[in-house]
Design an enzyme around this catalytic site. Structure first.
Site, PDB file in Angstrom:
ATOM      1  N   ARG A 265       0.885  -1.178   0.000  1.00 56.12           N
ATOM      2  CA  ARG A 265       0.000   0.000   0.000  1.00 56.12           C
ATOM      3  C   ARG A 265       0.913   1.215   0.000  1.00 56.12           C
ATOM      4  NH1 ARG A 265      -5.264   1.535   3.558  1.00 56.12           N
ATOM      5  NH2 ARG A 265      -6.097   0.135   1.992  1.00 56.12           N
TER       6      ARG A 265
ATOM      7  N   HIS B 188      -7.341   0.681  -6.393  1.00 54.36           N
ATOM      8  CA  HIS B 188      -7.598  -0.132  -5.186  1.00 54.36           C
ATOM      9  C   HIS B 188      -8.293  -1.426  -5.649  1.00 54.36           C
ATOM     10  CE1 HIS B 188      -7.876  -1.184  -1.133  1.00 54.36           C
ATOM     11  NE2 HIS B 188      -8.749  -0.307  -0.659  1.00 54.36           N
TER      12      HIS B 188
ATOM     13  N   GLN C 164     -10.219  -3.955  -3.236  1.00 49.43           N
ATOM     14  CA  GLN C 164     -11.501  -3.459  -2.735  1.00 49.43           C
ATOM     15  C   GLN C 164     -12.603  -3.664  -3.770  1.00 49.43           C
ATOM     16  OE1 GLN C 164     -12.288  -1.749   0.438  1.00 49.43           O
ATOM     17  NE2 GLN C 164     -14.250  -2.434  -0.357  1.00 49.43           N
TER      18      GLN C 164
ATOM     19  N   ASP D 119     -17.201   7.403  -1.581  1.00 53.52           N
ATOM     20  CA  ASP D 119     -15.946   7.298  -0.833  1.00 53.52           C
ATOM     21  C   ASP D 119     -15.630   8.698  -0.305  1.00 53.52           C
ATOM     22  OD1 ASP D 119     -13.513   6.392   0.178  1.00 53.52           O
ATOM     23  OD2 ASP D 119     -12.503   6.287  -1.765  1.00 53.52           O
TER      24      ASP D 119
ATOM     25  N   CYS E 164     -16.363   1.893   0.769  1.00 52.03           N
ATOM     26  CA  CYS E 164     -15.218   1.027   1.094  1.00 52.03           C
ATOM     27  C   CYS E 164     -14.753   1.210   2.531  1.00 52.03           C
ATOM     28  CB  CYS E 164     -14.081   1.258   0.111  1.00 52.03           C
ATOM     29  SG  CYS E 164     -13.384   2.922   0.180  1.00 52.03           S
TER      30      CYS E 164
ATOM     31  N   ARG F 247     -13.861  -8.403   1.990  1.00 49.65           N
ATOM     32  CA  ARG F 247     -12.431  -8.229   1.712  1.00 49.65           C
ATOM     33  C   ARG F 247     -11.680  -9.511   2.081  1.00 49.65           C
ATOM     34  NH1 ARG F 247     -10.210  -3.135   1.594  1.00 49.65           N
ATOM     35  NH2 ARG F 247      -8.398  -4.247   0.813  1.00 49.65           N
TER      36      ARG F 247
HETATM   37  N1   CP Z   1     -11.248   0.021   2.507  1.00 46.89           N
HETATM   38  C1   CP Z   1      -9.979  -0.045   2.925  1.00 46.89           C
HETATM   39  O1   CP Z   1      -9.047  -0.305   2.152  1.00 46.89           O
HETATM   40  O2   CP Z   1      -9.821   0.188   4.254  1.00 46.89           O
HETATM   41  P1   CP Z   1      -8.463   0.366   5.042  1.00 46.89           P
HETATM   42  O3   CP Z   1      -7.887   1.698   4.624  1.00 46.89           O
HETATM   43  O4   CP Z   1      -8.867   0.353   6.486  1.00 46.89           O
HETATM   44  O5   CP Z   1      -7.539  -0.745   4.680  1.00 46.89           O
HETATM   45  N1  NVA Z   2      -9.924   6.724  -1.456  1.00 48.11           N
HETATM   46  C1  NVA Z   2      -9.562   6.336  -0.117  1.00 48.11           C
HETATM   47  C2  NVA Z   2      -9.793   4.874   0.071  1.00 48.11           C
HETATM   48  C3  NVA Z   2      -9.462   4.359   1.443  1.00 48.11           C
HETATM   49  C4  NVA Z   2      -9.660   2.875   1.565  1.00 48.11           C
HETATM   50  C5  NVA Z   2      -8.101   6.680   0.126  1.00 48.11           C
HETATM   51  O1  NVA Z   2      -7.286   6.454  -0.768  1.00 48.11           O
HETATM   52  O2  NVA Z   2      -7.784   7.184   1.199  1.00 48.11           O
END
Ligand code: CP
Ligand code: NVA
Length: 302
Positions: A103, A130, A133, A221, A261, A289
């Protein structure tokens, strides 16, 4: 040959369907307390440059349930943060572990990691995608409607990493995607252009009412993603008309579901009334997930 999941475009339509099918099976087995252990002896490294609750815990729990183990590398705690190149990190991790979830910020970092690794690399979120997700979200939609195909899916809000991954999903699966984003905040232009050139049913507009009208699935989101904290106040003003609330939901089909999400900013992109209401599938979505990623890990590592 090793496979990676950097974006949903790395999978074929058949592979997505197979992952969804296996996730359903694994979810059923998990519910019966009968987790198989196909990944005994396998190790997953998890490089996280941004915070996470769901992604981290679902991957760690998933590896454990499949008989494997995982190593969480927290933001700021590897030599990457002291300047060791991602290419060197890739070579070394390839000799220790069987796969890596990463990540991070730039998609290019994930691509570089994949290019220099001999093991599968999984994108656990970047600024632009992502995939884990949205694959899980397809599972949630399939559970509720039997299939995603033929449905109208609405995206309301920022054209962010999640929106881009929805565009990639709509490239493979036959559903109509209506994105309502403020001017200048749409999804990746090249991706959208390619998708539309291929004749996919993907439409970008600015009016949430247009997107949500008769939709089966309403998605939103946060208005400021991780890394955009400095823009949060300005974005709040721009995105105000894009809140998913009870009024907007009246335009969707009566059987419509709402996806988020998470984490959510209640009272901003979504009201608590909707997120906690009967049309919210956000909690099943979070659960899925785990099951989808277990199917993914089994497929990539077995
Ligand atoms: N939806 C998601 O990826 O959540 P986190 O940021 O908690 O991993
Ligand atoms: N769009 C958000 C998703 C978090 C799971 C971010 O990137 O912070």
């Amino acid at each position: 040959m090793k496979r990676d999941l950097l974006t949903i475009l790395d999978l074929s339509r058949e592979e997505i369907k197979a992952l969804l099918q296996r996730a359903v099976e694994l979810k059923g087995l998990h519910r019966q307390g009968q987790n198989p252990h196909p990944l005994a002896g396998k190790t997953l490294a998890m490089i996280f440059d941004k915070p996470s609750t769901r992604t981290r815990v679902s991957f760690e729990a998933g590896m454990a349930q499949l008989g494997g183990t995982s190593i969480y590398l927290a933001p700021g705690q590897t030599q990457l943060d002291r300047g060791e190149p991602i290419s060197d990190t890739a070579r070394v991790l390839s000799r220790y572990v069987d796969a890596v979830v990463i990540r991070t910020f730039a998609q290019k970092t994930v691509e570089d990691l994949a290019r220099h690794s001999s093991i599968p690399i999984i994108n656990g979120l970047t600024d632009t995608h992502h995939p884990c997700q949205v694959l899980s979200d397809l599972l949630t939609i399939q559970e509720r409607f039997g299939t995603v195909e033929g449905l109208k899916v609405a995206w309301v809000g920022d054209g962010n990493n999640m929106a881009n991954s929805w565009v990639t999903a709509a490239l493979h699966m036959d559903f109509a995607l209506y994105l309502a984003c403020p001017q200048g905040y749409g999804p990746d232009g090249d991706l959208l252009h390619d998708a539309q050139k291929q004749g996919r049913h993907i439409y970008l507009g600015h009016d949430p009412h247009w997107a949500v009208q008769d939709a089966h699935v309403i998605n939103t989101d946060v208005w400021a993603s991780m890394g955009q904290e400095a823009e949060a106040a300005a974005r709040k003003e721009v995105f105000k008309p894009y809140q998913v609330n009870a009024e907007l939901m009246k335009l969707a089909l009566p059987q419509a579901i709402v996806l988020h999400c998470l984490p959510a900013h209640r009272g901003e992109e979504i009201t608590s009334e909707v997120l906690d209401g009967p049309q919210s599938a956000a909690w099943d979505q979070a659960e899925n997930r785990l099951h989808l990623q277990k199917a993914l890990l089994e497929w990539l590592l077995k």
